[in-house]
Design a protein around this motif. Structure first.
Motif, short mmCIF file in Angstrom:
data_model
loop_
_atom_site.label_atom_id
_atom_site.label_comp_id
_atom_site.label_asym_id
_atom_site.label_seq_id
_atom_site.Cartn_x
_atom_site.Cartn_y
_atom_site.Cartn_z
N SER A 155 -11.27 -21.43 -8.45
CA SER A 155 -12.73 -21.39 -8.51
C SER A 155 -13.32 -22.40 -9.48
O SER A 155 -14.51 -22.74 -9.39
CB SER A 155 -13.20 -19.98 -8.90
N ASN A 156 -12.51 -22.87 -10.44
CA ASN A 156 -13.08 -23.76 -11.46
C ASN A 156 -12.31 -25.06 -11.69
O ASN A 156 -12.77 -25.91 -12.45
CB ASN A 156 -13.20 -23.01 -12.80
N ALA A 157 -11.14 -25.22 -11.07
CA ALA A 157 -10.28 -26.37 -11.38
C ALA A 157 -10.98 -27.70 -11.13
O ALA A 157 -10.97 -28.60 -11.98
CB ALA A 157 -8.99 -26.29 -10.57
N LEU A 158 -11.59 -27.86 -9.97
CA LEU A 158 -12.23 -29.13 -9.65
C LEU A 158 -13.40 -29.43 -10.58
O LEU A 158 -13.63 -30.58 -10.97
CB LEU A 158 -12.70 -29.13 -8.20
N GLU A 159 -14.12 -28.39 -10.96
CA GLU A 159 -15.25 -28.58 -11.88
C GLU A 159 -14.77 -28.99 -13.27
O GLU A 159 -15.38 -29.84 -13.92
CB GLU A 159 -16.06 -27.28 -11.96
N ILE A 160 -13.66 -28.39 -13.71
CA ILE A 160 -13.15 -28.71 -15.05
C ILE A 160 -12.62 -30.13 -15.13
O ILE A 160 -12.86 -30.85 -16.11
CB ILE A 160 -12.06 -27.70 -15.46
#
Length: 268
Positions: free
Chosen positions: A113-118
């Motif tokens: 849910s957050n890998a690409l954003e991080i």
């Protein structure tokens, strides 16, 4: 172009003296941003050496707090840090060794849910994690985002690492999918010689600095392995697979996957 202060010229003098690095190379280092996933055995030496080298912006991702059992190998944490979030403990040491560096912390688990954003705002990603599900997650996210990354893994007396750039072999080219949960022990189940983390982490840090300065040959399309019992190092050639499900000619993975990870509590 950086206007180096006298203090910075002295701090980075051993880099500047290197013909292959020099002032221009140090400027590239100071303009770079790196995300280190995991503030444990591998992330500790990586974070310290990258901060010391002057990487301009470093992100640290880790959801855990410092535990007494970490201190045998996670050299960025001290006894007084037990119970402190690892990212905060790491940040303090990095800022202490080099106040030039901007450290950004992510006290959370990295997942689909957050890998690409991080990772999106960083130039390079370092995998310093200790479990297969997150290693595959980092690989897939970096391939999807076109990000270079360094893979690292350690267990008992052994370590392995390679560097991925877009268009070179990725983790799934070598290992198609994670092993079944519980099939391969973790460090907390099988143990690890503390110094192994330092050996591999410093290799990963060197790869990062080589990437930004353009010095030497990166560990692309090659898997470096070593066994500390015999101090034998091997470099195994690998190739990008046309059938790779994430970086091949016809990728079948179009979203990030959260694989199951077997839990282990040494105290139990």
């Amino acid at each position: 172009m950086f206007d180096f202060t006298e203090e910075q010229i002295e701090r980075y003098s051993r880099h500047i003296l290197l013909k292959d690095v020099g002032v221009e190379g140090q400027e590239k280092i100071m303009s770079a941003s790196v995300l280190v996933v995991g503030a444990g055995g591998l992330g500790a030496p990586v974070a310290l050496y990258l901060a010391a080298a002057g990487i301009g912006r470093i992100g640290i991702v880790d959801a855990d707090e410092v535990d007494l059992s970490n201190l045998q190998r996670q050299v960025i944490h001290f006894t007084k840090d037990v119970g402190t979030p690892k990212v905060e403990s790491a940040r303090r040491k990095m800022e202490a060794i080099n106040p030039d560096v901007k450290v950004e912390t992510f006290h959370k688990f990295m997942d689909s849910s957050n890998a690409l954003e991080i990772i999106k705002d960083y130039d390079f990603v370092v995998d310093g994690t200790d479990n297969f599900p997150v290693k595959f997650l980092i690989n897939d996210a970096c391939v999807m985002a076109g990000k270079p990354f360094s893979h690292g893994g350690i267990l008992r007396f052994q370590g392995q690492t390679f560097t991925h750039l877009p268009g070179t072999a990725c983790y799934r080219c070598m290992f198609k999918e994670p092993p079944p949960a519980g099939a391969v022990p973790t460090c907390s189940q099988a143990g690890v010689l503390g110094a192994i983390a330092g050996m591999l982490g410093t290799i990963q840090a060197a790869e990062v600095l080589k990437y930004f300065t353009g010095v030497g040959e990166l560990l692309t399309n090659r898997l470096l392995t070593f066994d500390a019992k015999t101090m034998q190092f091997r470099t195994i050639p690998v190739t990008q697979r046309a059938s790779c499900p994430i970086c091949g000619e016809h990728p079948t993975i179009d979203h990030l996957i959260d694989y199951e990870q077997a839990a282990c509590d040494l105290k139990k």
